[in-house]
Design an enzyme around this catalytic site. Structure first.
Site, PDB file in Angstrom:
ATOM      1  N   THR A   4      15.768  -4.590   6.871  1.00 54.51           N
ATOM      2  CA  THR A   4      15.496  -3.310   6.158  1.00 54.51           C
ATOM      3  C   THR A   4      16.383  -2.951   5.246  1.00 54.51           C
ATOM      4  O   THR A   4      16.109  -1.641   4.573  1.00 54.51           O
ATOM      5  CB  THR A   4      14.957  -2.112   7.120  1.00 54.51           C
ATOM      6  N   LYS A   5      17.680  -3.339   5.372  1.00 55.31           N
ATOM      7  CA  LYS A   5      18.988  -2.723   4.686  1.00 55.31           C
ATOM      8  C   LYS A   5      19.707  -3.808   4.436  1.00 55.31           C
ATOM      9  O   LYS A   5      19.596  -5.045   4.876  1.00 55.31           O
ATOM     10  CB  LYS A   5      19.504  -1.593   5.248  1.00 55.31           C
TER      11      LYS A   5
ATOM     12  N   LYS B 237      28.149  -9.950  14.237  1.00 56.27           N
ATOM     13  CA  LYS B 237      29.695 -10.099  13.968  1.00 56.27           C
ATOM     14  C   LYS B 237      29.930 -10.833  12.426  1.00 56.27           C
ATOM     15  O   LYS B 237      28.964 -11.214  12.147  1.00 56.27           O
ATOM     16  CB  LYS B 237      29.851 -11.180  15.148  1.00 56.27           C
TER      17      LYS B 237
ATOM     18  N   HIS C  43       0.710  -1.082   0.122  1.00 55.34           N
ATOM     19  CA  HIS C  43       0.080  -0.092   0.031  1.00 55.34           C
ATOM     20  C   HIS C  43       0.946   1.165   0.108  1.00 55.34           C
ATOM     21  O   HIS C  43       2.163   1.089   0.239  1.00 55.34           O
ATOM     22  CB  HIS C  43      -0.862  -0.122   1.127  1.00 55.34           C
TER      23      HIS C  43
ATOM     24  N   GLY D 292      14.175 -18.641  11.169  1.00 56.52           N
ATOM     25  CA  GLY D 292      12.693 -18.613  11.332  1.00 56.52           C
ATOM     26  C   GLY D 292      11.914 -17.556  11.673  1.00 56.52           C
ATOM     27  O   GLY D 292      12.565 -16.743  12.548  1.00 56.52           O
TER      28      GLY D 292
END
Length: 199
Positions: free
Chosen positions: A178-179, A196, A125, A155
């Site tokens: 997200t990146k 790490k 959306h 998972g």
């Protein structure tokens, strides 16, 4: 006697599921290169265009709680919207995950994806209120996702649009990515952050 009846019933269920998958894959034009290692359970497929979903050889799929008790309340879902594409490489293992593409999702060879993951290359959306409340909102942003060779997605993780996950990298269970994640690193959390380097 009961164990024998259970085995026979399990075999009948597997034959029925294989038949349903055969019909679904052909109806929606899924292109499978080579023989899968295992497809357990019924795969949910929705696609607007033939050949928009491609699967490499020797793939291992678990779809449904019956075949993966450790996580994931759904089946494996492969969904393309508009011009979206889903390309899955060779020797990939994937359980009870929803892949939805409006742009392009590429999963390279030897990737493992744990139960209950969500991989979406679209916002679904618009972020703009006026566009979002329209019944034909078509302005949702989408960017391709690439999961590179040898990566492992824990998972219940969520991989969002525009993300590249590097070769042999690991995403901790329950993470929201997200990146981009560079090659050979472990990331985890919400949002996922560097933990790490892999030794």
């Amino acid at each position: 006697m009961f164990s024998m009846a259970y085995k026979v019933l399990s075999m009948l269920i597997q034959y029925l599921e294989s038949f349903i998958n055969f019909i679904m894959f052909h109806y929606f034009g899924v292109c499978i290169h080579g023989k899968p290692r295992h497809i357990r359970g019924v795969v949910i497929i929705r696609s607007n265009k033939k050949r928009s979903i491609q699967i490499g050889k020797d793939i291992e799929i678990n779809s449904g709680k019956r075949y993966n008790l450790v996580g994931g309340d759904t089946k494996l879902i492969l969904r393309t919207l508009e011009d979206g594409k889903i390309i899955i490489g060779k020797h990939v293992g994937i359980s009870n995950t929803a892949l939805v593409s409006k742009n392009n999702i590429t999963i390279e060879d030897n990737v493992m994806i744990g139960g209950g993951c969500r991989i979406w290359d679209t916002d679904f959306h618009s972020l703009n209120y006026a566009n979002r409340v329209q019944s034909n909102d078509e302005s949702a942003h989408s960017e391709p996702i690439i999961i590179k060779q040898g990566a492992f997605i824990g998972g219940s993780s969520i991989i969002l649009k525009g993300v590249i996950i590097g070769e042999k990298s690991i995403v901790g269970a329950g993470s929201v990515v997200t990146k981009d994640i560079p090659d050979g690193e472990i990331w985890a959390g919400n949002p996922a952050k560097f933990i790490k380097k892999i030794q």
